[in-house]
Design a protein around this motif. Structure first.
Motif, PDB file in Angstrom:
ATOM      1  N   GLN A  16       5.769   9.771  -8.731  1.00  0.00           N
ATOM      2  CA  GLN A  16       6.816   9.682  -9.746  1.00  0.00           C
ATOM      3  C   GLN A  16       6.223   9.495 -11.129  1.00  0.00           C
ATOM      4  N   ASN A  17       5.076  10.156 -11.316  1.00  0.00           N
ATOM      5  CA  ASN A  17       4.472  10.231 -12.639  1.00  0.00           C
ATOM      6  C   ASN A  17       3.984   8.914 -13.214  1.00  0.00           C
ATOM      7  N   HIS A  18       3.637   7.948 -12.346  1.00  0.00           N
ATOM      8  CA  HIS A  18       3.000   6.752 -12.878  1.00  0.00           C
ATOM      9  C   HIS A  18       1.507   6.948 -12.797  1.00  0.00           C
ATOM     10  N   LYS A  19       0.802   6.378 -13.760  1.00  0.00           N
ATOM     11  CA  LYS A  19      -0.662   6.425 -13.714  1.00  0.00           C
ATOM     12  C   LYS A  19      -1.086   5.242 -12.838  1.00  0.00           C
ATOM     13  N   VAL A  20      -1.663   5.530 -11.693  1.00  0.00           N
ATOM     14  CA  VAL A  20      -1.930   4.456 -10.738  1.00  0.00           C
ATOM     15  C   VAL A  20      -3.403   4.423 -10.333  1.00  0.00           C
ATOM     16  N   ALA A  21      -4.025   3.261 -10.422  1.00  0.00           N
ATOM     17  CA  ALA A  21      -5.380   3.108  -9.883  1.00  0.00           C
ATOM     18  C   ALA A  21      -5.422   1.808  -9.090  1.00  0.00           C
ATOM     19  N   VAL A  22      -5.777   1.908  -7.820  1.00  0.00           N
ATOM     20  CA  VAL A  22      -5.820   0.707  -6.992  1.00  0.00           C
ATOM     21  C   VAL A  22      -7.059  -0.101  -7.353  1.00  0.00           C
ATOM     22  N   ILE A  45       8.352  13.722  -8.649  1.00  0.00           N
ATOM     23  CA  ILE A  45       8.862  14.252  -9.910  1.00  0.00           C
ATOM     24  C   ILE A  45       8.106  15.550 -10.147  1.00  0.00           C
ATOM     25  N   LEU A  46       8.834  16.630 -10.066  1.00  0.00           N
ATOM     26  CA  LEU A  46       8.204  17.933 -10.133  1.00  0.00           C
ATOM     27  C   LEU A  46       8.270  18.432 -11.570  1.00  0.00           C
ATOM     28  N   GLU A  47       7.087  18.726 -12.132  1.00  0.00           N
ATOM     29  CA  GLU A  47       7.057  19.168 -13.526  1.00  0.00           C
ATOM     30  C   GLU A  47       6.972  20.678 -13.576  1.00  0.00           C
ATOM     31  N   ASN A  48       7.602  21.236 -14.582  1.00  0.00           N
ATOM     32  CA  ASN A  48       7.538  22.682 -14.798  1.00  0.00           C
ATOM     33  C   ASN A  48       7.888  23.485 -13.560  1.00  0.00           C
ATOM     34  N   GLN A  49       8.857  22.992 -12.840  1.00  0.00           N
ATOM     35  CA  GLN A  49       9.259  23.719 -11.631  1.00  0.00           C
ATOM     36  C   GLN A  49      10.541  24.472 -11.927  1.00  0.00           C
ATOM     37  N   GLY A  61       0.817  -1.204   0.000  1.00  0.00           N
ATOM     38  CA  GLY A  61       0.000   0.000   0.000  1.00  0.00           C
ATOM     39  C   GLY A  61       0.853   1.257   0.000  1.00  0.00           C
ATOM     40  N   GLU A  62       1.975   1.198   0.752  1.00  0.00           N
ATOM     41  CA  GLU A  62       2.846   2.372   0.862  1.00  0.00           C
ATOM     42  C   GLU A  62       3.490   2.734  -0.474  1.00  0.00           C
ATOM     43  N   ALA A  63       3.698   1.726  -1.317  1.00  0.00           N
ATOM     44  CA  ALA A  63       4.391   1.993  -2.581  1.00  0.00           C
ATOM     45  C   ALA A  63       3.509   2.796  -3.542  1.00  0.00           C
ATOM     46  N   ILE A  64       2.203   2.666  -3.363  1.00  0.00           N
ATOM     47  CA  ILE A  64       1.280   3.324  -4.292  1.00  0.00           C
ATOM     48  C   ILE A  64       1.524   4.831  -4.353  1.00  0.00           C
ATOM     49  N   GLU A  65       1.619   5.469  -3.144  1.00  0.00           N
ATOM     50  CA  GLU A  65       1.799   6.926  -3.097  1.00  0.00           C
ATOM     51  C   GLU A  65       3.116   7.328  -3.783  1.00  0.00           C
ATOM     52  N   LYS A  66       4.148   6.504  -3.547  1.00  0.00           N
ATOM     53  CA  LYS A  66       5.444   6.817  -4.150  1.00  0.00           C
ATOM     54  C   LYS A  66       5.351   6.786  -5.671  1.00  0.00           C
TER      55      LYS A  66
END
Ligand SMILES: [Zn+2]
Length: 938
Positions: free
Chosen positions: A229-235, A411-415, A220-225
């Motif tokens: 990091q720009n992965h498309k994630v759906a539990v 992963i920070l975009e346009n920063q 479960g903890e890995a999901i937030e990470k």
């Protein structure tokens, strides 16, 4: 010179005093050497620490309340006021400033400012405009350490305990079963050939999730990470560990089916919470497998499966068996998987295999490859096949934000980033560093490493005080980015305050102060006429600022603590090298270690924090100043303790007492200086020389030692040698006054208050701080007299030793110095040893001398002894004795007879071996040698 401006989110304690005291010593020392030394001070309000601290207070955090009230003695009624960040800042700013005045820092307070002053904000806008024009601000997508609560990047100043987040990459090797992936996190993807099983934590929560259109099983903890990091994630659903255990999955490289075993050591928030097991080459896996076998011994199904799981050897390592992991387990005598030595075993094996390991035949096309190369190759293959991903992690996790939230990699975009990776900029920074003085010098390597290693660094935050990014008002420039060129602002701030009438309109509307103002005053660009016209600032003020800037800049020495080498101090070099012309680049950096309290790190929980102002009130300013410097040189940690402060206090009182005794009356010595006077003057001159060279390199401990302590030994010896008799003609008072005056001038940078007190008590007008640093004088140096005195002292010590050992109360003492012929042989021996001649040649040479030969065996025996001694003697001693040549020892001792008689309360005679009327009842004279007179007692 400058020292890091303090951050006013708490009062200062003793530990804070070190950097500033060393800086103040440096400033005062250079002023006495004739430099016009500017030591200014400001206050850093930028960023999150003030926010976080006042928030904790608003929430009634008992730890903070207790620290403020119990340790720092802040009245409870005042706490209310501190709940607002800005009021907290101004309260502590005032407190810190008072402390700095009380301890005697020689700061030019006219230049004081804070980093939220509107004109400072305007200055930082100019700073960032300029960087941007030079192409050093980039906008892009980069990983940063991140607080999910504040939705803001975090750096060292934003974390609890000031931890610099360390981002590192690990691999996710994707095992598979029925179209579902089990990404296992590893730093060693090449060991996938040796996987015997996977580990999951039986007590952790796992989920099945859709990640980038694949099905993944992760904790479960890995999901937030993954989301950050720009992965498309759906539990999709929760998965119990029991659903995974004892099933098999397929190795993506070998195609083998491997089982999933329970491993309670697997941390669900480390990587994906799914780990591959390589017991042949990973001590943790080897031990876990051993433990598991024991636990399931006798259990039918699991036991069988475990018995069938045996380590696979895939890497050949010189000096190790087939299973290096087993070797290490044995070597470190590891008992179970909780053994803390497992970490050392792992470290050792990982590093050995990485550097010296060779892939074995069972690794297919990688067979024969060095491990390091195989790692690259397998990552490339698996990437091509879509069987591997990378995951960024905080290597030093857990890193906790000041708001209390655990940080992760985002992963920070346009920063907005400052591009410390720019190769041209790096070149400039290195050029600047190469020309700088770094104290202690051993830190230079760390600077070089940091300059090379720095890459894009996020320079803005969404929270905290500070200056808005001029072109993107949603972001505030963070604390380590707005504090790297503020040293130049000290020139401006004086004029902003002094000519307030002129500058107040800009404070109300900072946009009316154009970049051209800074370009002219700090960079010399444009003309005074144009800038005066644009701004309405009188030309004389503009030219005044410009010439004062050119007068004081560059900063000759910047003082800070050594933990800032890898960030602030390196940024300081970078920014100056880009913003300013070369002649205004920084000239030097001093970085000191920490202050320990009775040998321990200061911490609230140990209750060993002494607030600075309480320390000053209790011990006095000078004992605190000396106390934070006296026990170690720059690079090391110093150790402060109450007993140290008290002993320094006593030392200073003694010196004041000596001054009182000497009185204000100046005596003029009429007589010619005696040998002993010359000795004292010579010692004083040496002390000045050593103290000067120590302070030139800021070896403050050594300077304190010489000035406060060692000189005392010499003065005590001088008085002891003179004895109580005080003939009118002696120079005693004049010499002692000279010694104390010189000493007081040398004390002035270190213990300024005591020095002024002494200066006044011995009848001097004015302030010692306004006098010059004493100069050593070559003409006052008298090495031969110093060495003669050493001999007198050594014979005194030797005689006392004998008396102590024998218990004799002497009625008579006789000293026999060596005969002239012994001196001849001795000096010949020194010369022969110096020239590295053969021993035989030396003996031949000695015996070739008719007079020596006539002495026969005595001369031969002594020659053999002398050459042995000469060969064993330290080079330096041999050379100085050779320089001195024949020493009139008899005269030295005859001149000291009074002294010896006084010391031993008996008659003392001095003879030279071979004297005509020598009295030598026990035949001792023949035992005498150069530098070692024979002693006879009765
Ligand atoms: Zn936070």
């Amino acid at each position: 010179m400058t020292a890091a401006y303090p951050y006013p989110n708490s009062p200062q304690h003793i530990g804070h005093a070190r950097t500033y005291t060393i800086a103040d010593v440096n400033a005062r020392y250079h002023r006495m050497k004739g430099y016009n030394t500017l030591f200014p001070m400001g206050f850093h309000y930028t960023g999150t620490p003030l926010f976080a601290m006042s928030k904790r207070l608003r929430e009634g955090d008992p730890e903070i309340v207790e620290t403020f009230t119990k340790i720092y003695g802040i009245p409870s009624a005042t706490l209310e006021k501190l709940k607002d960040p800005k009021s907290m800042a101004s309260y502590f700013r005032e407190d810190i400033k008072r402390g700095m005045i009380e301890i005697g820092f020689s700061v030019d307070w006219r230049r004081e400012f804070t980093t939220i002053d509107p004109l400072y904000n305007r200055y930082i806008e100019w700073h960032f405009h300029t960087l941007n024009q030079k192409g050093l601000i980039t906008r892009g997508t980069h990983p940063v350490a991140w607080c999910p609560n504040d939705k803001s990047p975090v750096g060292v100043v934003d974390t609890m305990g000031d931890v610099e987040p360390d981002i590192g990459e690990s691999y996710l090797v994707k095992f598979e079963k029925d179209g579902v992936f089990y990404p296992t996190s590893t730093l060693r993807p090449e060991t996938v050939f040796g996987v015997t099983n996977l580990w999951v934590n039986p007590d952790a929560r796992y989920v099945k999730a859709n990640v980038d259109d694949e099905h993944w099983i992760v904790s479960g903890e890995a999901i937030e990470k993954l989301q950050h990091q720009n992965h498309k994630v759906a539990v999709e659903r929760e998965v119990q560990a029991s659903e995974l255990l004892w099933k098999t999955v397929q190795n993506p490289v070998t195609g083998n089916e491997v089982p999933v075993f329970p491993g309670s050591f697997v941390e669900p928030d480390n990587g994906t919470g799914v780990v591959m097991s390589v017991p042949g080459h990973a001590p943790y896996d080897y031990q876990a497998l051993t433990d598991l076998r024991q636990r399931y011994e006798g259990s039918a199904e699991a036991g069988q499966l475990l018995q069938a799981t045996t380590p696979i050897s895939i890497i050949r390592l010189e000096g190790f068996s087939e299973l290096p992991a087993a070797d290490l387990i044995q070597k470190f005598r590891i008992k179970d998987q909780k053994d803390r030595h497992l970490e050392h075993a792992t470290e050792e094996l990982y590093s050995k295999e990485f550097h010296d390991g060779i892939m074995k035949e069972n690794t297919g096309s990688y067979s024969g490859m060095p491990v390091a190369k195989a790692r690259e190759a397998i990552v490339e293959q698996l990437t091509r096949e879509g069987k591997i991903e990378t995951l960024l992690e905080l290597r030093n996790a857990p890193v906790v934000c000041r708001c209390g939230t655990k940080c992760l990699v985002h992963i920070l975009e346009n920063q907005w980033f400052i591009d410390y990776g720019d190769p041209e900029w790096k070149k400039l920074a290195h050029k600047c560093l190469d020309q700088m003085v770094i104290l202690p010098e051993e830190l230079r390597a760390e600077f070089n490493y940091t300059l090379d290693w720095l890459r894009e660094r996020a320079c803005a935050r969404t929270v905290g005080l500070g200056t808005k990014l001029p072109w993107d008002q949603n972001w505030t420039i963070e604390a380590l980015s707005d504090s790297v060129v503020y040293m130049a602002y000290y020139i401006l701030s004086k004029y902003f305050a002094k000519d307030w009438v002129v500058f107040k309109k800009f404070e109300k509307d900072t946009s009316r102060l154009p970049d051209t103002f800074f370009n002219f005053t700090l960079l010399g660009q444009g003309t005074v006429d144009v800038v005066a016209e644009q701004t309405g600032i009188p030309k004389r003020i503009l030219s005044g600022i410009r010439s004062e800037f050119q007068y004081f800049y560059p900063v000759d020495m910047r003082h800070s603590a050594r933990d800032l080498v890898s960030n602030h101090l390196s940024f300081y070099i970078f920014h100056h090298s880009s913003l300013f012309p070369e002649k205004q680049w920084p000239r030097g950096i001093v970085a000191n270690g920490f202050v320990l309290m009775e040998g321990a790190k200061m911490s609230k929980s140990l209750e060993n924090i002494i607030p600075l102002r309480q320390g000053i009130a209790k011990f006095g300013a000078d004992p605190v100043r000396l106390g934070v410097m006296a026990t170690a040189e720059l690079g090391q940690d110093t150790d402060f303790s109450e007993s140290l402060a008290v002993s320094i206090q006593e030392r200073l009182s003694t010196l004041i007492g000596q001054a009182r005794k000497l009185g204000t009356k100046k005596t003029v010595g009429k007589s010619k200086p005696s040998t002993l006077d010359r000795w004292m003057i010579s010692r004083l001159s040496s002390a000045v020389q050593t103290a000067t060279s120590a302070l030139d390199r800021l070896r403050v401990r050594e300077a304190i030692n010489i000035i406060l302590y060692q000189l005392d030994n010499d003065i005590a010896w001088y008085k002891r040698r003179l004895g109580p008799k005080k003939p009118k003609s002696d120079n005693r008072d004049r010499i002692l006054r000279k010694a104390l005056e010189t000493r007081t001038r040398m004390m002035a940078p270190l213990a300024p208050h005591t020095a002024e007190e002494i200066w006044n008590r011995i009848g001097n007008k004015g302030f010692v701080v306004q006098t010059d640093w004493p100069e050593e004088s070559e003409s006052e140096k008298d090495p031969a007299t110093e060495r003669a005195e050493t001999l007198v002292r050594q014979v005194l010590d030797d005689t006392s030793e004998i008396l102590k050992a024998t218990g004799i109360t002497p009625k008579h003492i006789a000293y026999y110095t060596a005969a002239d012929w012994k001196w001849q042989v001795y000096l010949k021996a020194l010369k022969s040893a110096e020239e590295k001649r053969k021993q035989g040649d030396f003996i031949k040479d000695v015996m070739g001398d008719l007079q020596l030969r006539s002495l026969g065996k005595i001369a031969a025996d002594y020659a053999a002894k002398a050459i042995r001694q000469a060969n064993q003697m330290p080079d330096e001693m041999r050379q100085s004795r050779l320089r001195d040549g024949l020493t009139a020892e008899k005269t030295i001792f005859v001149d000291s007879v009074d002294f010896y008689q006084r010391e031993f309360k008996c008659a003392v005679d001095v003879w030279q071996e071979g004297d005509m009327k020598i009295s030598d009842p026990k035949g001792r004279a023949r035992m005498s040698e150069p530098y070692r007179p024979a002693i006879y007692l009765e």
